[in-house]
Design a protein around this motif. Structure first.
Motif, short mmCIF file in Angstrom:
data_model
loop_
_atom_site.label_atom_id
_atom_site.label_comp_id
_atom_site.label_asym_id
_atom_site.label_seq_id
_atom_site.Cartn_x
_atom_site.Cartn_y
_atom_site.Cartn_z
N GLY A 70 0.75 -1.20 -0.01
CA GLY A 70 -0.04 0.18 0.01
C GLY A 70 0.75 1.13 -0.05
N ASP A 71 0.29 2.42 0.30
CA ASP A 71 1.00 3.58 0.29
C ASP A 71 1.49 3.83 1.61
OD1 ASP A 71 0.42 4.09 -2.56
OD2 ASP A 71 -1.66 4.92 -2.08
N ILE A 72 2.84 4.23 1.58
CA ILE A 72 3.49 4.56 2.83
C ILE A 72 4.10 5.87 2.66
CG2 ILE A 72 5.12 3.86 4.43
CD1 ILE A 72 5.23 1.12 3.28
N SER A 119 0.78 6.94 8.68
CA SER A 119 0.92 6.21 7.52
C SER A 119 1.91 5.01 7.82
CB SER A 119 1.40 6.86 6.42
OG SER A 119 1.65 6.02 5.23
N ILE A 120 2.92 5.33 8.63
CA ILE A 120 3.88 4.38 8.94
C ILE A 120 3.13 3.32 10.01
CG2 ILE A 120 5.88 3.84 10.16
CD1 ILE A 120 6.65 6.82 9.23
N ALA A 121 2.46 4.01 10.85
CA ALA A 121 1.50 3.02 11.84
C ALA A 121 1.03 1.98 11.01
CB ALA A 121 0.84 3.89 12.83
N ARG A 122 -0.03 2.22 10.00
CA ARG A 122 -0.46 1.41 9.19
C ARG A 122 0.01 0.19 8.44
NH1 ARG A 122 -3.60 6.16 7.52
NH2 ARG A 122 -2.52 6.32 5.74
N VAL A 151 5.01 1.11 19.81
CA VAL A 151 5.64 2.09 18.83
C VAL A 151 4.58 2.37 17.76
CG1 VAL A 151 7.20 2.27 16.53
CG2 VAL A 151 8.03 1.24 18.75
N VAL A 152 3.81 1.34 17.32
CA VAL A 152 2.64 1.60 16.40
C VAL A 152 1.53 2.61 17.02
CG1 VAL A 152 0.71 0.52 15.37
CG2 VAL A 152 2.76 -0.62 15.21
N ASP A 153 1.12 2.21 18.38
CA ASP A 153 0.29 3.28 19.06
C ASP A 153 0.70 4.60 18.91
OD1 ASP A 153 -1.46 1.24 19.33
OD2 ASP A 153 -1.07 0.76 21.53
N ARG A 154 1.97 4.88 19.14
CA ARG A 154 2.45 6.01 19.33
C ARG A 154 2.67 6.73 17.95
NH1 ARG A 154 7.27 6.18 23.64
NH2 ARG A 154 7.33 8.42 23.08
N LEU A 155 3.02 6.26 17.12
CA LEU A 155 3.04 6.64 15.63
C LEU A 155 1.62 6.78 15.12
CD1 LEU A 155 5.19 3.95 13.76
CD2 LEU A 155 5.85 6.27 13.85
N ASP A 156 0.69 6.20 15.46
CA ASP A 156 -0.84 6.27 15.32
C ASP A 156 -1.21 7.55 15.95
OD1 ASP A 156 -2.84 5.67 13.53
OD2 ASP A 156 -3.74 4.49 15.09
#
Ligand SMILES: [Zn+2]
Length: 127
Positions: free
Chosen positions: A66-68, A75-78, A98-103
């Motif tokens: 997908g698109d990053i 977008s990175i979190a996705r 990490v994902v939560d914080r990116l999100d």
């Protein structure tokens, strides 16, 4: 065969490269997109232990990513969520954080400052 995730410093793409353990660090790897050898390992603690070929194949095909937008933490979190769901096991405990914080919109730099064990200089790719 283990796979190693790299970021290409020239074309800024993420690439997954299959290499034998004994070749890693000895045989130069090339970016499949631009052909350069300017590759940096990404988040080295994330080991993908699963070896089901179909999963690895799907992750090795950039068109499935997908698109990053690397300037957009969400977008990175996705992307990381998708990656995490493909490789649901053997993720380090800090992965979810990490994902939560990116999100939540935090920049990768901020997160790395708090979590230097994520890979330090390797992760400069996410600037
Ligand atoms: Zn490249």
């Amino acid at each position: 065969m283990p796979n190693y995730e790299y970021g290409c410093l020239d074309c800024r793409k993420r690439v997954v490269i299959y290499q034998r353990y004994e070749d890693y660090g000895r045989i130069p790897v090339h970016c499949p997109f631009c052909g350069n050898q300017n590759l940096k390992r990404l988040i080295s603690r994330v080991r993908f232990a699963r070896s089901e070929d179909s999963r690895l194949d799907s992750m090795a095909d950039p068109s499935t990513w997908g698109d990053i937008d690397e300037s957009d933490p969400r977008s990175i979190a996705r992307f990381m969520r998708k990656m995490g769901s493909e490789f649901g096991e053997d993720l380090p405990p800090e992965f979810d954080e990490v994902v939560d914080r990116l999100d939540a919109g935090e920049s990768p730099e901020e997160i790395e400052k708090d979590m230097p064990e994520l890979g330090g200089a390797d992760s400069g790719f996410l600037e």
